[in-house]
Structures are given as C-alpha cells and as structure tokens.
Scaffold this motif. Structure first.
Motif, PDB file in Angstrom:
ATOM      1  N   TYR A  36       0.841  -1.207   0.000  1.00 43.66           N
ATOM      2  CA  TYR A  36       0.000   0.000   0.000  1.00 43.66           C
ATOM      3  C   TYR A  36       0.872   1.250   0.000  1.00 43.66           C
ATOM      4  O   TYR A  36       2.045   1.234   0.385  1.00 43.66           O
ATOM      5  N   ASP A  37       0.274   2.352  -0.451  1.00 44.23           N
ATOM      6  CA  ASP A  37       0.860   3.683  -0.348  1.00 44.23           C
ATOM      7  C   ASP A  37       0.153   4.442   0.757  1.00 44.23           C
ATOM      8  O   ASP A  37      -1.045   4.260   0.992  1.00 44.23           O
ATOM      9  N   ARG A  38       0.901   5.325   1.424  1.00 46.40           N
ATOM     10  CA  ARG A  38       0.328   6.133   2.503  1.00 46.40           C
ATOM     11  C   ARG A  38       0.919   7.534   2.410  1.00 46.40           C
ATOM     12  O   ARG A  38       2.139   7.700   2.537  1.00 46.40           O
ATOM     13  N   THR A  39       0.089   8.524   2.172  1.00 47.99           N
ATOM     14  CA  THR A  39       0.567   9.886   1.983  1.00 47.99           C
ATOM     15  C   THR A  39      -0.358  10.870   2.684  1.00 47.99           C
ATOM     16  O   THR A  39      -1.501  10.543   3.021  1.00 47.99           O
ATOM     17  N   GLY A  40       0.137  12.100   2.877  1.00 52.69           N
ATOM     18  CA  GLY A  40      -0.691  13.176   3.392  1.00 52.69           C
ATOM     19  C   GLY A  40      -0.904  13.116   4.889  1.00 52.69           C
ATOM     20  O   GLY A  40      -0.407  12.229   5.595  1.00 52.69           O
ATOM     21  N   ASP A  41      -1.662  14.076   5.378  1.00 53.63           N
ATOM     22  CA  ASP A  41      -1.939  14.189   6.806  1.00 53.63           C
ATOM     23  C   ASP A  41      -3.339  14.758   6.989  1.00 53.63           C
ATOM     24  O   ASP A  41      -3.736  15.688   6.285  1.00 53.63           O
ATOM     25  N   GLY A  42      -4.086  14.187   7.912  1.00 51.21           N
ATOM     26  CA  GLY A  42      -5.442  14.645   8.154  1.00 51.21           C
ATOM     27  C   GLY A  42      -6.361  13.475   8.394  1.00 51.21           C
ATOM     28  O   GLY A  42      -5.914  12.355   8.696  1.00 51.21           O
ATOM     29  N   PRO A  74      -8.555  10.220   7.743  1.00 48.62           N
ATOM     30  CA  PRO A  74      -8.148   9.132   6.852  1.00 48.62           C
ATOM     31  C   PRO A  74      -9.107   8.887   5.692  1.00 48.62           C
ATOM     32  O   PRO A  74     -10.333   8.911   5.857  1.00 48.62           O
ATOM     33  N   VAL A  75      -8.515   8.645   4.532  1.00 46.17           N
ATOM     34  CA  VAL A  75      -9.231   8.277   3.312  1.00 46.17           C
ATOM     35  C   VAL A  75      -8.572   7.024   2.765  1.00 46.17           C
ATOM     36  O   VAL A  75      -7.346   6.955   2.666  1.00 46.17           O
ATOM     37  N   VAL A  76      -9.371   6.030   2.386  1.00 48.32           N
ATOM     38  CA  VAL A  76      -8.858   4.786   1.814  1.00 48.32           C
ATOM     39  C   VAL A  76      -9.472   4.614   0.435  1.00 48.32           C
ATOM     40  O   VAL A  76     -10.696   4.707   0.271  1.00 48.32           O
ATOM     41  N   LEU A  77      -8.618   4.351  -0.556  1.00 50.62           N
ATOM     42  CA  LEU A  77      -9.031   4.260  -1.952  1.00 50.62           C
ATOM     43  C   LEU A  77      -8.827   2.835  -2.454  1.00 50.62           C
ATOM     44  O   LEU A  77      -7.725   2.293  -2.355  1.00 50.62           O
ATOM     45  N   LEU A  78      -9.885   2.240  -3.012  1.00 48.83           N
ATOM     46  CA  LEU A  78      -9.853   0.858  -3.478  1.00 48.83           C
ATOM     47  C   LEU A  78     -10.014   0.822  -4.994  1.00 48.83           C
ATOM     48  O   LEU A  78     -10.969   1.365  -5.538  1.00 48.83           O
ATOM     49  N   HIS A  79      -9.079   0.150  -5.650  1.00 53.36           N
ATOM     50  CA  HIS A  79      -9.035   0.120  -7.114  1.00 53.36           C
ATOM     51  C   HIS A  79      -9.977  -0.936  -7.689  1.00 53.36           C
ATOM     52  O   HIS A  79     -10.619  -1.699  -6.969  1.00 53.36           O
ATOM     53  N   GLY A  80     -10.032  -0.978  -9.005  1.00 55.88           N
ATOM     54  CA  GLY A  80     -10.875  -1.939  -9.703  1.00 55.88           C
ATOM     55  C   GLY A  80     -10.072  -2.908 -10.541  1.00 55.88           C
ATOM     56  O   GLY A  80      -8.841  -2.965 -10.475  1.00 55.88           O
ATOM     57  N   TRP A  81     -10.802  -3.687 -11.333  1.00 54.57           N
ATOM     58  CA  TRP A  81     -10.201  -4.587 -12.317  1.00 54.57           C
ATOM     59  C   TRP A  81     -10.482  -4.022 -13.696  1.00 54.57           C
ATOM     60  O   TRP A  81     -11.619  -3.604 -13.969  1.00 54.57           O
ATOM     61  N   VAL A  98      -4.606   6.389   2.088  1.00 57.34           N
ATOM     62  CA  VAL A  98      -4.047   5.036   2.036  1.00 57.34           C
ATOM     63  C   VAL A  98      -4.630   4.338   0.811  1.00 57.34           C
ATOM     64  O   VAL A  98      -5.856   4.313   0.632  1.00 57.34           O
ATOM     65  N   VAL A  99      -3.744   3.800  -0.023  1.00 59.31           N
ATOM     66  CA  VAL A  99      -4.177   3.159  -1.268  1.00 59.31           C
ATOM     67  C   VAL A  99      -3.524   1.779  -1.359  1.00 59.31           C
ATOM     68  O   VAL A  99      -2.341   1.673  -1.696  1.00 59.31           O
TER      69      VAL A  99
END
Length: 288
Positions: free
Chosen positions: A14-20, A22-29, A50-51
């Motif tokens: 996973y990638d983790r960036t920024g501050d504040g 929390p937001v989690v992003l889920l990709h597709g196929w 967090v991605v």
C-alpha cells in the motif's frame, strides 16, 4: 513500499501519503493502486490517504487458493479492515470504483462504524431485470470467460497476450475523450503478465453466481435495513456496463445517498475524472 501484516495469509502492499482525516481508496479490475495516482495529490493537503493493492493484485500477495477462500468480497474486506486496524485508522472515508466499489460497500454494510462516508462509482444495486437488456448483457461476456480455466491457460504468464486483452477494456470501457497511453498499458502488462498474476486477479469473478444472477435475485431491503452510511455516488455517462439511468433506485438501498453525474467520463473514473473524484472525497470529509 510498506506492507500490511497478513490476514488469512495475504499481505497487502500500500501507499500512505498526506496528513489529516483518513481516506482509503480501493481500485478496480483491471487496475491497481496506481489508478489513483492523479487523485492522491489532489487530497494531499486535506487527508491522510491510504491506497492498497487488493488481494491478488499488484504488489499484494497472490496465492493459489479457491476464490471463495481468498478473493471474494468478504475476504477482500477482511484484508482492508485488517489494514485499517493495523494503521490505527478511525472511521474513514472509503472510496472505490469497479470491484473496489463493491468491496467498499461490503465493508460499510458489515462495519458501518468504520466508515464515515462512501464515495463510489458503479456497480451499484438497483439494476434488476435491466441487466437483461441486450445492449448491456453482451458487455458482461468477460465474466463468464473468467470463470473458465481456459482463460488462465490462454493468458496467464503471457505478457503480450495480457496486454492486448487488458487494452480492450481500457479502451472500450473508457469515455470518448480518454485513451490509455502505451506506457500505462506497459505497466499493466508488466504487473498482470507475471506468472499467476492474471489468474489471481480474476479470482473475484470465479466466486458466486455472477452479476446477472445476483442482479435478478436482488431485492430492496426494508427501510430500517438500508445502508446507513452517507454515500456519494459518481456515475459516468459513458460506462457501457452501467447506464446512467440505473441510478434511479439507489434510495431503495441507501438511507442517505447523493448522485453526481459525470458527463465526460467512462468507467475508469479515478483516471478519467480525478478532479471530480477528489472533490467528492473532500465534500464527504466536510459533511461527515
């Protein structure tokens, strides 16, 4: 790149960036966490983002297990919620497109206390018998193909064949103003073309009855069983899988839902409309 502790034997990259908040992003196929490369910078001043790569994708673990033991929505949700626990993330804005949308909705249904808001694209509930429309029905051929062992024998481990196959979806499902560049297709091919990677990625499609049977059997819940999490839906106008008219029944399934139409976007909203995707997340952060 950090990796999560294993859940059911699967560790997520996973990638983790920024501050504040929390937001989690889920990709597709057919994609990966890089699908959000244009969205992440637009949130850097507003959120901790967090991605992950989902199970069986990208740099996350890929195991040859039965799909219903490793790759269905409940299993994918376990890995995502395990990551939330490991990182100590409180209620999150959870966003997703394609299968990432289904996984996000699963998490919100199972654990609404974990999700302060959803930001999702189709697939969404409410299509019903409209899935039998001939113009739409023919679009889902790939799901039946993925359920055949033949799909793996033809494609798995063959980078050039995988590139050609995925190029079809990234061009056919996208809107008229978007065309994938060769470098992006090459990155996809490098990832999906590794031995075992394509078969792991389609484990999702080898579980359960498929979209047609599921859609025809779908029934709206009672009023008190509608999903309580505030839900923001981004609906693209040029997605051949999910016509915009299918947004008309969302309030039968969600207690608090809004729809934003995307007139210029196709299926791959984080790539085709990153500003709109980020704006919806920012709105969810303000309102929830």
């Amino acid at each position: 790149m950090p990796r999560s502790s294993p859940v059911d034997g699967f560790s997520l990259g996973y990638d983790r960036t920024g501050d504040g908040p929390p937001v989690v992003l889920l990709h597709g196929w057919p994609g990966g966490r890089g699908d959000y490369r244009l969205v992440e910078p637009l949130l850097a001043d507003a959120a901790e983002v967090v991605v992950p790569d989902l199970r069986g994708f990208g740099e996350s673990d890929k195991h040859p297990v039965p799909p219903d033991e490793g790759y269905d929505a409940a299993a994918q949700a376990r890995s995502v919620t395990g990551l939330l626990d490991e990182l100590g993330l409180g209620p999150v804005v959870l966003a997703g497109y394609d299968i990432g949308s289904r996984i996000a909705q699963t998490i919100a249904r199972q654990s609404p206390e974990r999700v302060r808001a959803l930001v999702v694209t189709p697939p969404m509930p409410g299509a019903g018998r409209r899935l039998l429309d001939p113009d739409v029905l023919t679009e889902f051929w790939y799901q039946n193909f993925h359920r055949l062992e033949l799909s793996g024998r033809l494609l798995d481990g063959d980078r050039d064949a995988v590139r050609t196959y995925l190029q079809h979806f990234w061009t056919h499902w996208s809107g008229p103003s978007y065309a994938p560049v060769d470098a992006d297709l090459d990155r996809l091919a490098d990832t999906y073309g590794q031995p075992g990677a394509f078969t792991s990625s389609i484990g999702w499609y080898r579980v359960g009855p498929g979209i047609l049977t599921r859609g025809l059997a779908e029934q709206a819940p009672s009023l008190d069983e509608r999903l309580p999490v505030r839900t923001h839906v981004l609906w693209p106008a040029h997605d051949p899988l999910f016509p915009a008219a299918w947004s008309d029944r969302l309030d039968e399934f969600f207690a608090d839902v809004s729809v934003t139409e995307l007139p210029d976007s196709g299926h791959f909203v984080p790539i085709e409309a990153p500003e709109e995707f980020a704006a919806a997340i920012r709105r969810a952060l303000r309102e929830s």
